[in-house]
Design a protein around this motif. Structure first.
Motif, PDB file in Angstrom:
ATOM      1  N   UNK A   1      22.501  -7.404  10.833  1.00 34.48           N
ATOM      2  CA  UNK A   1      22.288  -6.182  10.077  1.00 34.48           C
ATOM      3  C   UNK A   1      23.153  -6.121   8.835  1.00 34.48           C
ATOM      4  N   UNK A   2      22.920  -5.102   8.031  1.00 36.43           N
ATOM      5  CA  UNK A   2      23.685  -4.855   6.811  1.00 36.43           C
ATOM      6  C   UNK A   2      24.204  -3.434   6.828  1.00 36.43           C
ATOM      7  N   UNK A   3      25.447  -3.256   6.437  1.00 36.20           N
ATOM      8  CA  UNK A   3      26.026  -1.924   6.307  1.00 36.20           C
ATOM      9  C   UNK A   3      26.302  -1.647   4.837  1.00 36.20           C
ATOM     10  N   UNK A   4      25.689  -0.608   4.304  1.00 34.87           N
ATOM     11  CA  UNK A   4      25.917  -0.164   2.931  1.00 34.87           C
ATOM     12  C   UNK A   4      27.102   0.800   2.948  1.00 34.87           C
ATOM     13  N   UNK A   5      28.101   0.545   2.110  1.00 37.73           N
ATOM     14  CA  UNK A   5      29.352   1.294   2.145  1.00 37.73           C
ATOM     15  C   UNK A   5      29.543   2.128   0.886  1.00 37.73           C
TER      16      UNK A   5
ATOM     17  N   UNK B   1      27.256   4.135   4.633  1.00 34.45           N
ATOM     18  CA  UNK B   1      26.215   5.005   4.089  1.00 34.45           C
ATOM     19  C   UNK B   1      24.912   4.810   4.846  1.00 34.45           C
ATOM     20  N   UNK B   2      24.603   3.560   5.185  1.00 41.19           N
ATOM     21  CA  UNK B   2      23.367   3.240   5.905  1.00 41.19           C
ATOM     22  C   UNK B   2      23.550   1.911   6.605  1.00 41.19           C
TER      23      UNK B   2
ATOM     24  N   UNK C   1      22.426   7.115 -10.766  1.00 42.73           N
ATOM     25  CA  UNK C   1      21.196   7.696 -10.239  1.00 42.73           C
ATOM     26  C   UNK C   1      20.405   6.654  -9.461  1.00 42.73           C
ATOM     27  N   UNK C   2      20.253   5.485 -10.044  1.00 40.71           N
ATOM     28  CA  UNK C   2      19.534   4.421  -9.342  1.00 40.71           C
ATOM     29  C   UNK C   2      20.206   4.049  -8.036  1.00 40.71           C
TER      30      UNK C   2
ATOM     31  N   UNK D   1      20.382   4.200  -2.144  1.00 43.86           N
ATOM     32  CA  UNK D   1      21.093   4.516  -0.906  1.00 43.86           C
ATOM     33  C   UNK D   1      20.322   5.524  -0.053  1.00 43.86           C
ATOM     34  N   UNK D   2      19.674   6.495  -0.709  1.00 42.44           N
ATOM     35  CA  UNK D   2      18.858   7.450   0.043  1.00 42.44           C
ATOM     36  C   UNK D   2      17.718   6.735   0.748  1.00 42.44           C
ATOM     37  N   UNK D   3      17.083   5.810   0.043  1.00 43.39           N
ATOM     38  CA  UNK D   3      16.022   5.023   0.676  1.00 43.39           C
ATOM     39  C   UNK D   3      16.540   4.188   1.829  1.00 43.39           C
TER      40      UNK D   3
END
Length: 369
Positions: free
Chosen positions: A72-76, A83-84, A350-351, A356-358
């Motif tokens: 897996x991947x963890x977005x920080x 974050x996800x 913004x991008x 990150x929301x996605x």
């Protein structure tokens, strides 16, 4: 007499092509500029059309033994908070493996059927309907029925046969650098991804010694030597000045590290073949930010060997069939290059927020499934 083929490059595409051409009763010579198999490289995927190629080569067990353990991947965020969380491989039979390990497994499969010559390279080509006269840096000149350039995005064969790199390789505004962390990752199951606008830093657990990656946006640098490691270190340090999270400590590892550095580029040629010279792997078509370029290289090399074997003495027909079949795969990747860059390295805050929301929504959906 067996038809003779020279392959320039002992990497993923070159070794795969060597294996299959030898199986189809070609006399195969492989020349590689490096003195030995390379020991570095980012993790890449073996998936999609590469899975049956690996299976039929009998290398599945060897690949699984060297596969990474990340799932897996963890977005920080800047403070290192998650974050996800996203899964990695989902395709049955797919795996992730360091590029150098993939190349080594393929080389081991191919070396008994081909003559591998390290520490040498092609310096001149003279091609016609009857074959190719080849001049080497070290070895004596030889004649081959066919020459395959599988020597990467900076292909010498492509330059000699098709024209200068500046005309055929187009910078996509993104650079990639990788180096060993020098220790195991804190999280052995997840790749960690930290973004700021225009730059990504990641730590991948790999296999034992973790791997650091810097992926960042920047202009083309005409004249930059892709082997000038000191210049590469300076560029990376300047690009990440002021970055947060663990970046300052990771940059401190640059001096003396084995650094891979190159631009993300699009290789575009109207044709991959000129007389009895053809291209494979990244030398022919290269755009990948998600590690699937190696899968395409394996699939393309197998398609090339199969098409040549089916065509028999009509080499030109075999080369046309190879290009027609494999371009269907590579053209789809080229069309998605801009979208891939936007996901990996968003340009703006913004991008980044949208990405990150996605990622959060995707992670929640995967958790529920």
């Amino acid at each position: 007499m067996k038809p003779s083929v020279l392959i320039s490059g002992a990497g993923v595409a070159g070794s795969t092509a060597a294996y299959w051409l030898a199986r189809h009763r070609y006399r195969v010579t492989v020349v590689e500029r490096s003195a030995a198999q390379r020991s570095s490289g980012n993790p890449v995927d073996v998936r999609g059309p590469a899975i049956p190629v690996a299976r039929d080569m009998g290398v599945g067990a060897a690949l699984r033994a060297r596969a990474t353990h990340a799932d897996g991947m963890r977005v920080l965020d800047r403070a290192g908070r998650t974050v996800a969380t996203l899964p990695m491989q989902t395709e049955e039979g797919a795996l992730e493996i360091p590029r150098a390990d993939l190349a080594a497994v393929l080389y081991d499969a191919a070396r008994d059927g081909a003559d591998f010559r390290f520490d040498d390279q092609v310096t001149a080509l003279s091609s016609g309907p009857g074959g190719v006269d080849v001049t080497f840096e070290r070895a004596a000149p030889e004649h081959f029925d066919l020459v395959i350039g599988a020597d990467g995005v900076h292909s010498a064969v492509r330059r000699l046969a098709f024209g200068p790199e500046s005309d055929l390789v187009h910078h996509l505004g993104v650079w990639v650098a990788t180096l060993p962390l020098g220790e195991p990752a804190d999280d052995p199951r997840h790749a960690l991804l930290y973004n700021e606008p225009g730059r990504l830093t990641s730590i991948h657990p790999a296999r034992g010694d973790a791997l650091v990656a810097f992926i960042f946006r920047g202009p083309a640098r005409p004249g930059l030597d892709h082997r000038d490691t000191e210049a590469h270190r300076r560029i990376i340090a300047a690009a990440y000045a002021g970055a947060g999270w663990r970046v300052p400590a990771l940059l401190a590892k640059l001096p003396g590290a084995d650094v891979y550095f190159d631009a993300v580029s699009r290789v575009q040629l109207p044709v991959w073949t000129r007389d009895r010279i053809t291209l494979a792997g990244d030398a022919a078509s290269c755009v990948s930010l998600f590690g699937d370029g190696s899968s395409l290289a394996m699939a393309g090399a197998h398609t090339l060997a199969t098409a040549l074997a089916a065509a028999g003495s009509d080499v030109a027909a075999g080369l046309r069939r190879y290009e027609a079949e494999h371009r269907v795969r590579t053209d789809a990747k080229v069309r998605r290059a801009g979208r891939a860059a936007a996901l990996v390295v968003p340009k703006s805050r913004l991008g980044l927020a949208v990405r990150n929301a996605g990622a959060r929504l995707m992670g929640r959906a995967e958790a529920r499934s």
